[in-house]
Design a protein around this motif. Structure first.
Motif, PDB file in Angstrom:
ATOM      1  N   ARG A 172       0.827  -1.213   0.000  1.00  0.00           N
ATOM      2  CA  ARG A 172       0.000   0.000   0.000  1.00  0.00           C
ATOM      3  C   ARG A 172       0.859   1.261   0.000  1.00  0.00           C
ATOM      4  O   ARG A 172       2.017   1.253   0.418  1.00  0.00           O
ATOM      5  CB  ARG A 172      -0.919   0.008   1.223  1.00  0.00           C
ATOM      6  N   GLU A 173       0.252   2.348  -0.442  1.00  0.00           N
ATOM      7  CA  GLU A 173       0.935   3.642  -0.496  1.00  0.00           C
ATOM      8  C   GLU A 173       1.455   4.052   0.877  1.00  0.00           C
ATOM      9  O   GLU A 173       2.515   4.689   0.988  1.00  0.00           O
ATOM     10  CB  GLU A 173      -0.043   4.697  -1.025  1.00  0.00           C
ATOM     11  N   THR A 174       0.745   3.675   1.928  1.00  0.00           N
ATOM     12  CA  THR A 174       1.167   4.022   3.292  1.00  0.00           C
ATOM     13  C   THR A 174       2.561   3.505   3.600  1.00  0.00           C
ATOM     14  O   THR A 174       3.320   4.129   4.354  1.00  0.00           O
ATOM     15  CB  THR A 174       0.172   3.433   4.312  1.00  0.00           C
ATOM     16  N   PHE A 175       2.909   2.364   3.009  1.00  0.00           N
ATOM     17  CA  PHE A 175       4.203   1.743   3.259  1.00  0.00           C
ATOM     18  C   PHE A 175       5.081   1.771   2.007  1.00  0.00           C
ATOM     19  O   PHE A 175       5.952   0.918   1.833  1.00  0.00           O
ATOM     20  CB  PHE A 175       4.005   0.300   3.732  1.00  0.00           C
ATOM     21  N   ALA A 176       4.864   2.756   1.153  1.00  0.00           N
ATOM     22  CA  ALA A 176       5.576   2.829  -0.124  1.00  0.00           C
ATOM     23  C   ALA A 176       7.090   2.902   0.055  1.00  0.00           C
ATOM     24  O   ALA A 176       7.853   2.454  -0.816  1.00  0.00           O
ATOM     25  CB  ALA A 176       5.093   4.039  -0.918  1.00  0.00           C
ATOM     26  N   ALA A 177       7.543   3.457   1.161  1.00  0.00           N
ATOM     27  CA  ALA A 177       8.983   3.577   1.401  1.00  0.00           C
ATOM     28  C   ALA A 177       9.668   2.221   1.481  1.00  0.00           C
ATOM     29  O   ALA A 177      10.897   2.124   1.320  1.00  0.00           O
ATOM     30  CB  ALA A 177       9.239   4.362   2.688  1.00  0.00           C
ATOM     31  N   PHE A 178       8.892   1.166   1.710  1.00  0.00           N
ATOM     32  CA  PHE A 178       9.457  -0.179   1.854  1.00  0.00           C
ATOM     33  C   PHE A 178       9.132  -1.072   0.659  1.00  0.00           C
ATOM     34  O   PHE A 178       9.285  -2.290   0.725  1.00  0.00           O
ATOM     35  CB  PHE A 178       8.963  -0.809   3.160  1.00  0.00           C
ATOM     36  N   ASP A 179       8.688  -0.448  -0.425  1.00  0.00           N
ATOM     37  CA  ASP A 179       8.363  -1.161  -1.656  1.00  0.00           C
ATOM     38  C   ASP A 179       9.569  -1.072  -2.595  1.00  0.00           C
ATOM     39  O   ASP A 179       9.885   0.001  -3.110  1.00  0.00           O
ATOM     40  CB  ASP A 179       7.130  -0.534  -2.306  1.00  0.00           C
ATOM     41  N   ALA A 180      10.234  -2.214  -2.818  1.00  0.00           N
ATOM     42  CA  ALA A 180      11.444  -2.210  -3.648  1.00  0.00           C
ATOM     43  C   ALA A 180      11.144  -1.796  -5.084  1.00  0.00           C
ATOM     44  O   ALA A 180      11.986  -1.176  -5.736  1.00  0.00           O
ATOM     45  CB  ALA A 180      12.095  -3.590  -3.626  1.00  0.00           C
ATOM     46  N   GLU A 181       9.963  -2.117  -5.599  1.00  0.00           N
ATOM     47  CA  GLU A 181       9.625  -1.732  -6.968  1.00  0.00           C
ATOM     48  C   GLU A 181       9.597  -0.217  -7.112  1.00  0.00           C
ATOM     49  O   GLU A 181      10.026   0.336  -8.126  1.00  0.00           O
ATOM     50  CB  GLU A 181       8.276  -2.333  -7.368  1.00  0.00           C
ATOM     51  N   ARG A 182       9.101   0.486  -6.094  1.00  0.00           N
ATOM     52  CA  ARG A 182       9.069   1.943  -6.130  1.00  0.00           C
ATOM     53  C   ARG A 182      10.435   2.530  -5.796  1.00  0.00           C
ATOM     54  O   ARG A 182      10.889   3.484  -6.444  1.00  0.00           O
ATOM     55  CB  ARG A 182       8.027   2.466  -5.148  1.00  0.00           C
ATOM     56  N   ARG A 183      11.081   1.965  -4.801  1.00  0.00           N
ATOM     57  CA  ARG A 183      12.364   2.519  -4.359  1.00  0.00           C
ATOM     58  C   ARG A 183      13.405   2.469  -5.467  1.00  0.00           C
ATOM     59  O   ARG A 183      14.190   3.419  -5.659  1.00  0.00           O
ATOM     60  CB  ARG A 183      12.875   1.747  -3.136  1.00  0.00           C
ATOM     61  N   PHE A 184      13.435   1.377  -6.232  1.00  0.00           N
ATOM     62  CA  PHE A 184      14.447   1.219  -7.277  1.00  0.00           C
ATOM     63  C   PHE A 184      13.886   1.467  -8.677  1.00  0.00           C
ATOM     64  O   PHE A 184      14.579   1.228  -9.663  1.00  0.00           O
ATOM     65  CB  PHE A 184      15.044  -0.186  -7.199  1.00  0.00           C
ATOM     66  N   ASP A 185      12.629   1.938  -8.733  1.00  0.00           N
ATOM     67  CA  ASP A 185      11.989   2.252 -10.010  1.00  0.00           C
ATOM     68  C   ASP A 185      12.078   1.064 -10.975  1.00  0.00           C
ATOM     69  O   ASP A 185      12.544   1.191 -12.121  1.00  0.00           O
ATOM     70  CB  ASP A 185      12.624   3.493 -10.640  1.00  0.00           C
ATOM     71  N   LEU A 186      11.631  -0.075 -10.523  1.00  0.00           N
ATOM     72  CA  LEU A 186      11.720  -1.302 -11.312  1.00  0.00           C
ATOM     73  C   LEU A 186      10.532  -1.398 -12.266  1.00  0.00           C
ATOM     74  O   LEU A 186       9.406  -1.051 -11.920  1.00  0.00           O
ATOM     75  CB  LEU A 186      11.729  -2.530 -10.391  1.00  0.00           C
ATOM     76  N   SER A 187      10.792  -1.878 -13.450  1.00  0.00           N
ATOM     77  CA  SER A 187       9.720  -2.125 -14.417  1.00  0.00           C
ATOM     78  C   SER A 187       9.761  -3.597 -14.813  1.00  0.00           C
ATOM     79  O   SER A 187      10.827  -4.145 -15.103  1.00  0.00           O
ATOM     80  CB  SER A 187       9.875  -1.236 -15.651  1.00  0.00           C
ATOM     81  N   TYR A 188       8.589  -4.212 -14.832  1.00  0.00           N
ATOM     82  CA  TYR A 188       8.517  -5.645 -15.088  1.00  0.00           C
ATOM     83  C   TYR A 188       8.429  -5.934 -16.581  1.00  0.00           C
ATOM     84  O   TYR A 188       7.659  -5.300 -17.301  1.00  0.00           O
ATOM     85  CB  TYR A 188       7.295  -6.248 -14.380  1.00  0.00           C
ATOM     86  N   THR A 189       9.213  -6.914 -17.037  1.00  0.00           N
ATOM     87  CA  THR A 189       9.185  -7.356 -18.427  1.00  0.00           C
ATOM     88  C   THR A 189       8.926  -8.853 -18.474  1.00  0.00           C
ATOM     89  O   THR A 189       9.723  -9.629 -17.929  1.00  0.00           O
ATOM     90  CB  THR A 189      10.524  -7.056 -19.134  1.00  0.00           C
ATOM     91  N   PRO A 190       7.829  -9.293 -19.083  1.00  0.00           N
ATOM     92  CA  PRO A 190       7.565 -10.731 -19.177  1.00  0.00           C
ATOM     93  C   PRO A 190       8.640 -11.436 -19.992  1.00  0.00           C
ATOM     94  O   PRO A 190       9.162 -10.887 -20.967  1.00  0.00           O
ATOM     95  CB  PRO A 190       6.203 -10.811 -19.870  1.00  0.00           C
ATOM     96  N   VAL A 191       8.945 -12.665 -19.596  1.00  0.00           N
ATOM     97  CA  VAL A 191       9.939 -13.478 -20.294  1.00  0.00           C
ATOM     98  C   VAL A 191       9.340 -14.854 -20.550  1.00  0.00           C
ATOM     99  O   VAL A 191       8.792 -15.474 -19.629  1.00  0.00           O
ATOM    100  CB  VAL A 191      11.238 -13.617 -19.469  1.00  0.00           C
ATOM    101  N   ALA A 192       9.437 -15.326 -21.787  1.00  0.00           N
ATOM    102  CA  ALA A 192       8.870 -16.630 -22.135  1.00  0.00           C
ATOM    103  C   ALA A 192       9.664 -17.750 -21.490  1.00  0.00           C
ATOM    104  O   ALA A 192      10.890 -17.661 -21.309  1.00  0.00           O
ATOM    105  CB  ALA A 192       8.857 -16.800 -23.651  1.00  0.00           C
ATOM    106  N   ASP A 193       8.971 -18.836 -21.152  1.00  0.00           N
ATOM    107  CA  ASP A 193       9.633 -20.006 -20.592  1.00  0.00           C
ATOM    108  C   ASP A 193      10.443 -20.725 -21.662  1.00  0.00           C
ATOM    109  O   ASP A 193      10.251 -20.531 -22.865  1.00  0.00           O
ATOM    110  CB  ASP A 193       8.600 -20.979 -20.012  1.00  0.00           C
ATOM    111  N   ASN A 194      11.341 -21.584 -21.198  1.00  0.00           N
ATOM    112  CA  ASN A 194      12.111 -22.426 -22.099  1.00  0.00           C
ATOM    113  C   ASN A 194      11.160 -23.266 -22.960  1.00  0.00           C
ATOM    114  O   ASN A 194      10.234 -23.899 -22.443  1.00  0.00           O
ATOM    115  CB  ASN A 194      13.025 -23.343 -21.269  1.00  0.00           C
ATOM    116  N   LYS A 195      11.355 -23.277 -24.264  1.00  0.00           N
ATOM    117  CA  LYS A 195      10.448 -23.966 -25.171  1.00  0.00           C
ATOM    118  C   LYS A 195      10.416 -25.469 -24.943  1.00  0.00           C
ATOM    119  O   LYS A 195       9.415 -26.129 -25.257  1.00  0.00           O
ATOM    120  CB  LYS A 195      10.845 -23.670 -26.625  1.00  0.00           C
TER     121      LYS A 195
END
Length: 387
Positions: free
Chosen positions: A298-321
């Motif tokens: 939650r926004e209340t605890f945003a300071a402890f959210d690694a995705e926000r702290r490090f500005d991470l963006s998620y990219t999907p990756v396909a599994d091994n065929k």
């Protein structure tokens, strides 16, 4: 040992198996999904299938938290360690899940990343206190069972002012996954995965209670029996499901009454609600994007959210065929249907996540081996598979 020895009695197991065989109508088939990897492990370890009649089939579900973790999420944790210099802490099984570029967390550790195995979020907090000059990220995974400890760690870190601690949250939700399975084309439209009922998870249900499963019984007319992880728990749950199917009933029944209540652990639920909120969507390995199936901080605890702290963006990756983990997690295939099972892909050299965790269907089949349809060739474990 109370609640252990008496639930592993071989004579009682054979008696329950005989009762299942007597009550299962020979002119019909019964297909039950054990959602949780702990049940898959128990079924393989104790030879439960050997005690069931041929027309009672067990289907493996996606209830292994390590197995459903998508590659892109592991890549985020690896990047934090190798590119951002963070100390990344996580559970042991997560360390070995294959990720992109032939990496895993344990291989990234060998390349110099400060990646540490911990037993709890509290351990990660202790590492943060001991290293105030370093960023410490707890890579949090799991279903509702492991979510409350993560929530507690975040709340305690906020109260303590532990500013170098954050959480990369990948906690997922059981009911959403079950709904997704029931709405999948294989189940709802094509009928290639017939499901007559579910064995509900044990530890998850201790937290959330039995009430959340009422929806599946009422809306989809699928009986659910919550069961413990001992072999007699599983056998009794199968018998209860057979009886419901025979009687045309679809109810939620609780075999695990010694630990599960209808309302669950209200304090744990309140803590999770305080710290987390639903994500609109989250990718699961094998299931794809599943709406409202995971949690974010939650926004209340945003300071402890690694995705926000490090500005991470998620990219999907396909599994091994070459890997069939996705189909196995959906119940479409069995581990032995995978061409690389037990040859290229082994617990020592896992190609897919289902072979990593002891709760994974492939690891259970490989380890206990009672139901292998192909020979195991450990010597081939070092072969490479091209994605």
């Amino acid at each position: 040992m109370k609640y252990i020895d008496e639930f592993r009695d071989g004579d009682l197991a054979r008696q329950i198996g005989a009762r299942i065989a007597a009550e299962a109508h020979p002119d019909r088939s019964y297909s039950f999904m054990e959602f949780c990897g702990g049940h898959t492990h128990a079924i393989s370890r104790y030879g439960v299938l050997e005690l069931l009649p041929p027309n009672v089939r067990m289907i493996h579900g996606p209830g292994c938290p390590v197995c459903v973790l998508p590659i892109g999420r592991i890549d985020l944790a690896i990047r934090l360690a190798l590119e951002r210099g963070a100390i990344v802490c996580t559970y042991g099984d997560t360390m070995r899940v294959p990720a992109s570029d032939s990496l895993s967390l344990i291989k990234a550790k060998a390349r110099g990343g400060d990646i540490r195995m911990v037993y709890s979020a509290a351990d990660a907090m202790a590492i943060a206190r001991a290293n105030p000059q370093r960023e410490v990220v707890f890579f949090a995974i799991g279903f509702e069972t492991t979510t409350p400890p993560t929530a507690l760690a975040i709340r305690d870190a906020a109260r303590e002012g532990l500013s170098n601690f954050s959480v990369l949250c990948c906690h997922v939700l059981t009911p959403s996954a079950i709904t997704h399975i029931l709405e999948s084309p294989e189940v709802r439209q094509l009928g290639t995965v017939p499901i007559d009922g579910f064995i509900g998870p044990a530890h998850v249900s201790i937290v959330i209670g039995s009430a959340p499963y009422d929806h599946f019984a009422e809306e989809y007319r699928k009986p659910v029996v919550i069961a413990g992880f001992e072999p007699l728990d599983v056998m009794q749950a199968i018998l209860m499901l057979v009886r419901q199917v025979n009687e045309g009933r679809a109810h939620v029944e609780n075999e695990f009454t010694r630990a599960v209540t209808p309302e669950g652990n209200l304090k744990a639920q309140a803590l999770v609600s305080e710290v987390f909120e639903l994500r609109p969507s989250f990718e699961w390995r094998g299931l794809g994007e599943v709406p409202y199936s995971a949690l974010k901080i939650r926004e209340t605890f945003a300071a402890f959210d690694a995705e926000r702290r490090f500005d991470l963006s998620y990219t999907p990756v396909a599994d091994n065929k070459a890997c069939e983990c996705g189909a196995i997690l959906r119940g479409v295939k069995k581990p032995t249907d995978c061409k690389i099972f037990g040859t290229v892909c082994t617990p020592e050299n896992p190609v897919g996540s289902c072979m990593v965790s002891s709760e994974g269907a492939c690891a259970a089949h490989y380890t206990y081996g009672r139901f292998r349809d192909i020979p195991i060739v450990p010597a081939a474990a070092t072969e490479e598979v091209t994605p």
